[in-house]
Design a protein around this motif. Structure first.
Motif, PDB file in Angstrom:
ATOM      1  N   GLN A 198       0.839  -1.196   0.000  1.00 19.32           N
ATOM      2  CA  GLN A 198       0.000   0.000   0.000  1.00 19.32           C
ATOM      3  C   GLN A 198       0.882   1.256   0.000  1.00 19.32           C
ATOM      4  O   GLN A 198       0.638   2.206  -0.745  1.00 19.32           O
ATOM      5  N   LYS A 199       1.919   1.246   0.835  1.00 20.12           N
ATOM      6  CA  LYS A 199       2.832   2.395   0.900  1.00 20.12           C
ATOM      7  C   LYS A 199       3.655   2.524  -0.381  1.00 20.12           C
ATOM      8  O   LYS A 199       3.869   3.625  -0.896  1.00 20.12           O
ATOM      9  N   GLN A 200       4.122   1.386  -0.914  1.00 14.80           N
ATOM     10  CA  GLN A 200       4.933   1.392  -2.127  1.00 14.80           C
ATOM     11  C   GLN A 200       4.185   1.999  -3.316  1.00 14.80           C
ATOM     12  O   GLN A 200       4.780   2.655  -4.171  1.00 14.80           O
ATOM     13  N   ASN A 201       2.887   1.783  -3.360  1.00 16.83           N
ATOM     14  CA  ASN A 201       2.096   2.151  -4.533  1.00 16.83           C
ATOM     15  C   ASN A 201       1.165   3.335  -4.300  1.00 16.83           C
ATOM     16  O   ASN A 201       0.275   3.591  -5.111  1.00 16.83           O
ATOM     17  N   LYS A 202       1.387   4.067  -3.212  1.00 14.38           N
ATOM     18  CA  LYS A 202       0.441   5.112  -2.825  1.00 14.38           C
ATOM     19  C   LYS A 202       0.220   6.164  -3.908  1.00 14.38           C
ATOM     20  O   LYS A 202      -0.904   6.625  -4.128  1.00 14.38           O
ATOM     21  N   ASN A 203       1.277   6.544  -4.616  1.00 12.26           N
ATOM     22  CA  ASN A 203       1.114   7.595  -5.638  1.00 12.26           C
ATOM     23  C   ASN A 203       0.183   7.157  -6.764  1.00 12.26           C
ATOM     24  O   ASN A 203      -0.659   7.942  -7.234  1.00 12.26           O
ATOM     25  N   ILE A 204       0.278   5.899  -7.183  1.00  8.62           N
ATOM     26  CA  ILE A 204      -0.589   5.406  -8.256  1.00  8.62           C
ATOM     27  C   ILE A 204      -1.997   5.147  -7.733  1.00  8.62           C
ATOM     28  O   ILE A 204      -2.987   5.408  -8.431  1.00  8.62           O
ATOM     29  N   ILE A 205      -2.096   4.650  -6.529  1.00  5.91           N
ATOM     30  CA  ILE A 205      -3.424   4.468  -5.916  1.00  5.91           C
ATOM     31  C   ILE A 205      -4.163   5.799  -5.868  1.00  5.91           C
ATOM     32  O   ILE A 205      -5.338   5.898  -6.254  1.00  5.91           O
ATOM     33  N   ASP A 206      -3.479   6.833  -5.410  1.00  7.79           N
ATOM     34  CA  ASP A 206      -4.097   8.158  -5.318  1.00  7.79           C
ATOM     35  C   ASP A 206      -4.495   8.683  -6.695  1.00  7.79           C
ATOM     36  O   ASP A 206      -5.541   9.319  -6.860  1.00  7.79           O
ATOM     37  N   LEU A 207      -3.664   8.424  -7.688  1.00  6.14           N
ATOM     38  CA  LEU A 207      -3.953   8.900  -9.040  1.00  6.14           C
ATOM     39  C   LEU A 207      -5.191   8.204  -9.613  1.00  6.14           C
ATOM     40  O   LEU A 207      -6.049   8.851 -10.239  1.00  6.14           O
ATOM     41  N   ILE A 208      -5.310   6.904  -9.407  1.00  8.88           N
ATOM     42  CA  ILE A 208      -6.483   6.172  -9.888  1.00  8.88           C
ATOM     43  C   ILE A 208      -7.738   6.658  -9.175  1.00  8.88           C
ATOM     44  O   ILE A 208      -8.791   6.873  -9.801  1.00  8.88           O
ATOM     45  N   ASN A 209      -7.647   6.856  -7.864  1.00  9.30           N
ATOM     46  CA  ASN A 209      -8.810   7.364  -7.118  1.00  9.30           C
ATOM     47  C   ASN A 209      -9.189   8.765  -7.592  1.00  9.30           C
ATOM     48  O   ASN A 209     -10.382   9.096  -7.680  1.00  9.30           O
ATOM     49  N   ASP A 210      -8.199   9.576  -7.905  1.00  4.62           N
ATOM     50  CA  ASP A 210      -8.467  10.912  -8.429  1.00  4.62           C
ATOM     51  C   ASP A 210      -9.167  10.832  -9.783  1.00  4.62           C
ATOM     52  O   ASP A 210     -10.140  11.558 -10.047  1.00  4.62           O
TER      53      ASP A 210
END
Length: 225
Positions: free
Chosen positions: A59-71
């Motif tokens: 979750q921490k490793q991929n936070k930037n992409i997770i946030d981008l998809i949610n955005d």
């Protein structure tokens, strides 16, 4: 009940995002900036090299992409079909339609054609079913988190995934595709089958195996169906 596929839809499959495989970030930013014009995005599984609600390291490793998809999900419709590397994602993507493996294929329609969408790891041998049910168990994830002192386990897994070769050409694709068609036709009345998972970027009759964003460096458009 069928989900309608928009004619502008794009499909991203098997990007296996990690530090060595970052093509996904470029594509998502281009969608956000409207350089890629779409109203609907299908994420077809194995978008991340590994991701689960239950595993805090990834979750921490991929936070930037997770946030981008949610955005992005606040701008366009995003549908996420879980793969064998990314699962139990309802908490990670709370405003996205997440389709877990047990609810695949997802039945859709486009221009009066009935289409089955799946990551591709369905209709598998019993040994695979046992393994995937075990690894997807929330109890398994919680136990691994407790055992993973100083991220020793998941750092090892991350390193292995970083260097894993996932791009191979299937020599007997037509025979493989016909077997997949036969499996689907036993259960579903459909016109087209679209799967990811096998990284082939090929089609045979009414079976389409999507390009891997990592291997083939491209996504798939609804206009190609």
């Amino acid at each position: 009940m069928y989900l309608n596929i928009d004619e502008s839809a794009i499909f991203i499959a098997d990007s296996h995002y990690n530090l060595n495989k970052d093509k996904l970030k470029e594509i998502l930013f281009n969608i956000k900036l409207k350089k890629i014009d779409t109203k609907q995005l299908f994420l077809m599984g194995d978008i991340f090299d590994f991701l689960s609600d239950d595993i805090s390291y990834f979750q921490k490793q991929n936070k930037n992409i997770i946030d981008l998809i949610n955005d992005l999900s606040s701008q366009i419709e995003v549908i996420y079909l879980e793969g064998n590397h990314d699962f139990n994602l309802n908490l990670t993507f709370p405003n996205i339609l997440v389709i877990s493996r047990e609810y695949q294929p997802l039945l859709c329609k486009l221009n009066n054609q009935k289409i089955a969408l799946a990551h591709g790891d369905i209709f598998m041998p019993k040994s695979y079913e046992f393994f995937t049910n075990f690894i997807r168990s929330q109890a398994t994830g919680k136990i691994l988190n407790l055992l993973d002192i100083n991220n020793f386990i998941f750092k090892k897994l991350d390193l292995w995934l970083l260097n894993k070769n996932i791009c191979e050409d299937m020599k007997d694709f037509n025979n493989f595709a016909q077997n997949r068609i036969n499996l689907y036709q036993k259960k579903y009345d459909i016109d087209i089958i679209i799967e990811a998972h096998y990284h082939q970027d090929k089609r045979y009759k009414n079976y389409i195996n999507l390009p891997s964003l990592f291997c083939n460096k491209k996504y798939f458009s609804a206009k190609e169906i």
